[in-house]
Design a protein around this motif. Structure first.
Motif, mmCIF file in Angstrom:
data_model
loop_
_atom_site.group_PDB
_atom_site.id
_atom_site.type_symbol
_atom_site.label_atom_id
_atom_site.label_comp_id
_atom_site.label_asym_id
_atom_site.label_seq_id
_atom_site.Cartn_x
_atom_site.Cartn_y
_atom_site.Cartn_z
ATOM 1 N N LEU A 165 4.575 38.949 25.824
ATOM 2 C CA LEU A 165 5.618 39.061 24.786
ATOM 3 C C LEU A 165 6.322 37.715 24.617
ATOM 4 O O LEU A 165 6.531 37.250 23.492
ATOM 5 N N ALA A 166 6.625 37.042 25.718
ATOM 6 C CA ALA A 166 7.302 35.737 25.641
ATOM 7 C C ALA A 166 6.401 34.731 24.929
ATOM 8 O O ALA A 166 6.857 33.968 24.064
ATOM 9 N N ALA A 167 5.106 34.769 25.233
ATOM 10 C CA ALA A 167 4.174 33.827 24.597
ATOM 11 C C ALA A 167 4.092 34.086 23.095
ATOM 12 O O ALA A 167 4.095 33.162 22.283
ATOM 13 N N ARG A 168 4.041 35.360 22.712
ATOM 14 C CA ARG A 168 3.969 35.695 21.283
ATOM 15 C C ARG A 168 5.259 35.279 20.581
ATOM 16 O O ARG A 168 5.239 34.693 19.504
ATOM 17 N N ILE A 169 6.403 35.552 21.205
ATOM 18 C CA ILE A 169 7.686 35.186 20.585
ATOM 19 C C ILE A 169 7.807 33.673 20.470
ATOM 20 O O ILE A 169 8.266 33.148 19.451
ATOM 21 N N PHE A 170 7.311 32.954 21.473
ATOM 22 C CA PHE A 170 7.357 31.485 21.388
ATOM 23 C C PHE A 170 6.473 30.996 20.242
ATOM 24 O O PHE A 170 6.835 30.084 19.501
ATOM 25 N N ASP A 171 5.323 31.661 20.079
ATOM 26 C CA ASP A 171 4.431 31.269 18.976
ATOM 27 C C ASP A 171 5.125 31.487 17.630
ATOM 28 O O ASP A 171 5.036 30.654 16.728
ATOM 29 N N VAL A 172 5.885 32.576 17.520
ATOM 30 C CA VAL A 172 6.623 32.838 16.269
ATOM 31 C C VAL A 172 7.707 31.782 16.073
ATOM 32 O O VAL A 172 7.921 31.282 14.966
ATOM 33 N N ASN B 1 -7.692 29.345 29.376
ATOM 34 C CA ASN B 1 -7.698 30.725 28.834
ATOM 35 C C ASN B 1 -6.413 31.093 28.097
ATOM 36 O O ASN B 1 -6.244 32.213 27.649
ATOM 37 N N LEU B 2 -5.501 30.136 27.965
ATOM 38 C CA LEU B 2 -4.224 30.457 27.293
ATOM 39 C C LEU B 2 -4.191 29.862 25.885
ATOM 40 O O LEU B 2 -4.735 28.771 25.662
ATOM 41 N N ASP B 3 -3.538 30.574 24.975
ATOM 42 C CA ASP B 3 -3.458 30.041 23.603
ATOM 43 C C ASP B 3 -2.407 28.925 23.577
ATOM 44 O O ASP B 3 -1.794 28.600 24.594
ATOM 45 N N TYR B 4 -2.213 28.366 22.412
ATOM 46 C CA TYR B 4 -1.366 27.177 22.261
ATOM 47 C C TYR B 4 0.035 27.403 22.813
ATOM 48 O O TYR B 4 0.539 26.622 23.628
ATOM 49 N N ALA B 5 0.649 28.505 22.436
ATOM 50 C CA ALA B 5 2.038 28.775 22.871
ATOM 51 C C ALA B 5 2.065 29.108 24.360
ATOM 52 O O ALA B 5 2.876 28.574 25.122
ATOM 53 N N GLY B 6 1.152 29.975 24.766
ATOM 54 C CA GLY B 6 1.122 30.390 26.176
ATOM 55 C C GLY B 6 0.847 29.228 27.098
ATOM 56 O O GLY B 6 1.453 29.109 28.171
ATOM 57 N N GLU C 169 -11.016 22.818 18.880
ATOM 58 C CA GLU C 169 -10.830 21.359 18.908
ATOM 59 C C GLU C 169 -9.519 21.006 19.589
ATOM 60 O O GLU C 169 -9.448 20.097 20.419
ATOM 61 N N ILE C 170 -8.483 21.755 19.290
ATOM 62 C CA ILE C 170 -7.169 21.467 19.903
ATOM 63 C C ILE C 170 -7.238 21.761 21.395
ATOM 64 O O ILE C 170 -6.792 20.969 22.237
ATOM 65 N N GLN C 171 -7.850 22.869 21.749
ATOM 66 C CA GLN C 171 -7.922 23.240 23.166
ATOM 67 C C GLN C 171 -8.669 22.161 23.972
ATOM 68 O O GLN C 171 -8.283 21.836 25.092
ATOM 69 N N GLU C 172 -9.698 21.572 23.353
ATOM 70 C CA GLU C 172 -10.491 20.547 24.066
ATOM 71 C C GLU C 172 -9.718 19.246 24.251
ATOM 72 O O GLU C 172 -10.082 18.415 25.070
ATOM 73 N N GLN C 173 -8.649 19.047 23.471
ATOM 74 C CA GLN C 173 -7.977 17.734 23.513
ATOM 75 C C GLN C 173 -6.565 17.801 24.064
ATOM 76 O O GLN C 173 -5.756 16.921 23.820
ATOM 77 N N ARG C 174 -6.260 18.869 24.797
ATOM 78 C CA ARG C 174 -4.885 19.067 25.280
ATOM 79 C C ARG C 174 -4.503 18.057 26.370
ATOM 80 O O ARG C 174 -3.348 17.734 26.543
ATOM 81 N N ARG C 175 -5.516 17.517 27.099
ATOM 82 C CA ARG C 175 -5.185 16.613 28.201
ATOM 83 C C ARG C 175 -4.621 15.308 27.640
ATOM 84 O O ARG C 175 -5.000 14.870 26.567
ATOM 85 N N ILE C 176 -3.710 14.672 28.419
ATOM 86 C CA ILE C 176 -3.192 13.368 27.989
ATOM 87 C C ILE C 176 -3.842 12.266 28.826
ATOM 88 O O ILE C 176 -4.272 12.494 29.950
ATOM 89 N N LYS C 177 -3.914 11.067 28.262
ATOM 90 C CA LYS C 177 -4.479 9.897 28.946
ATOM 91 C C LYS C 177 -3.702 9.648 30.231
ATOM 92 O O LYS C 177 -2.449 9.723 30.225
#
Ligand code: SDX
Length: 378
Positions: free
Chosen positions: A172-179, A153-158, A70-78
């Motif tokens: 590694l940077a994406a995982r650390i940002f997620d943490v 294809n990228l997760d929330y942090a990536g 649901e979050i991935q589908e709504q990432r775009r802004i108006k």
């Protein structure tokens, strides 16, 4: 009704009952829904942690997947919000751009249905999905570029790091940002969360709640400290200059950014984890001389004010992590807001469940029965 003792800043005064998170400031313990922050940082993801905080339990595999989708589908802004951001001055602070954009989001969803669980969930998803996109869009547009669209294809942090830097981040940077997002999600009734609850208690919409909390988070005594820490380390410049710098400021009773806390009287558990994340990044992407300066600041501060319970808080090491990821310094607090939105929304939901509008009292120390003085006699 008895009027309890007035405490400036409501220090030590309970302003709500909550089951969302717990802090033991003497032992340096932080728990989200009872789970230690160290465990969540090691084993969870930001979206799983956000789900835990907002709906009270860790999601099943299906529940998590549904939330992520649901979050991935709504990432775009108006496009109207993007066009509005194009008229913001490049010199404006990104926290002001975020506050304006978060409030503007409410213009598109004016129907309030606060007792409807679907309205609550849709609002949570919409706000959490679009905040990172807004911040990245403002960053690209203030540098004269078109914003990039979120990458499926990228997760929330990536995806945030991709939208910000226009290139896929190192895993590694994406995982650390997620943490980092996990660490910044929630922290009981801090100033911005208190703002969120006060605003929520008037039964306004969640966009106004988030805009109110963003405005509160931006101050240098709260979420804005992470940006000031880096500026301080740059101002100190060398390890040898740490002691004289600190002695001068402490002697002038100036606050050292990234240190001290209303609740923690030991080193913030989040600072410990952020410090280890910074070292992991340095090992892979190269050293940062400011880390050595930061360690010296911590050492000298322990010697000078450790006995007063003043130790590094969450903001002291976070900036060193963000710098390594190519995040501009004035985006550190907006990044804090990306995470904290989930905490604010959890408190919004909790406040609505058993609401009573906030309306404290005051101790009046002004005049009484003062006559009006006509202009000719002033
Ligand atoms: C966050 O509340 C939260 O949970 C917030 C947060 C979250 O996750 O939401 O944890 C995030 O906001 C972390 C804090 C980030 N802010 C900073 O790093 C700014 C610097 N810190 C200080 O401004 C201060 O420590 C506060 C605001 C964080 C807490 O202040 P308090 O509890 O009101 O303490 P105080 O100002 O009354 O100070 C008590 C004493 C004073 O000395 P005395 O007058 O008693 O001799 O401690 C001293 C202060 O001078 N002191 C400091 C200091 N913090 C307190 N001295 C030097 N440097 C500091 N940073």
């Amino acid at each position: 009704m008895t009027v309890c003792e007035y405490r400036p800043g409501l220090e030590g005064i309970p302003a709500a009952e909550s089951s969302i998170s717990y802090v033991d400031g003497q032992k340096g313990i932080l728990q989200y829904r009872g789970i230690r922050i160290e465990e969540l940082a090691e084993k969870s993801t930001f979206l799983e942690t956000a789900y835990l905080l907002i709906w009270g339990e860790l999601p099943s595999q299906e529940e998590l997947k549904a939330f992520e989708n649901e979050i991935q589908e709504q990432r775009r802004i108006k496009y109207r919000i993007r066009d509005m951001m194009k008229s913001f001055p490049e010199s404006g602070h990104p926290m002001d751009a975020l506050q304006a954009s978060a409030a503007a989001l409410g213009l598109f969803y004016s129907l309030r249905d606060l007792h409807n669980p679907k309205y609550i969930r849709d609002s949570v998803v919409r706000i959490m999905a679009t905040i990172p996109t807004m911040i990245a869009a403002f960053q690209l547009m203030r540098t004269g570029n078109d914003p990039v669209k979120p990458k499926e294809n990228l997760d929330y942090a990536g995806n945030f790091l991709y939208m910000l830097n226009e290139k896929e981040p190192d895993p590694l940077a994406a995982r650390i940002f997620d943490v980092c997002l996990i660490l910044h999600t929630e922290h009981t009734i801090n100033a911005s969360t208190f703002s969120a609850r006060v605003t929520a208690s008037t039964l306004t919409d969640p966009y106004a709640v988030v805009a109110s909390a963003v405005g509160t988070l931006g101050g240098p005594l709260h979420g804005g400290a992470n940006e000031e820490v880096i500026q301080m380390l740059e101002e100190i410049g060398t390890v040898d200059n740490v002691r004289p710098y600190l002695e001068d400021r402490l002697q002038r009773k100036a606050k050292i950014m990234g240190f001290g806390h209303r609740v923690y009287k030991v080193k913030d558990p989040r600072a410990k984890i952020l410090q280890s994340l910074a070292v992991q990044l340095f090992e892979k992407f190269g050293y940062d001389k400011y880390y050595e300066i930061a360690q010296e600041v911590e050492k000298v501060m322990a010697e000078k004010v450790g006995k007063k319970g003043i130790y590094p808080n969450v903001d002291f090491y976070s900036g060193l992590v963000y710098r390594k990821m190519g995040i501009p310094t004035d985006l550190f607090t907006p990044v804090f807001a990306i995470a904290r939105v989930a905490g604010w929304l959890a408190h919004w939901k909790e406040q609505l469940a058993e609401n009573r509008i906030f309306r404290p009292t005051q101790i009046y120390n002004g005049l009484h029965e003062v006559p009006y003085t006509p202009m000719g006699k002033r």
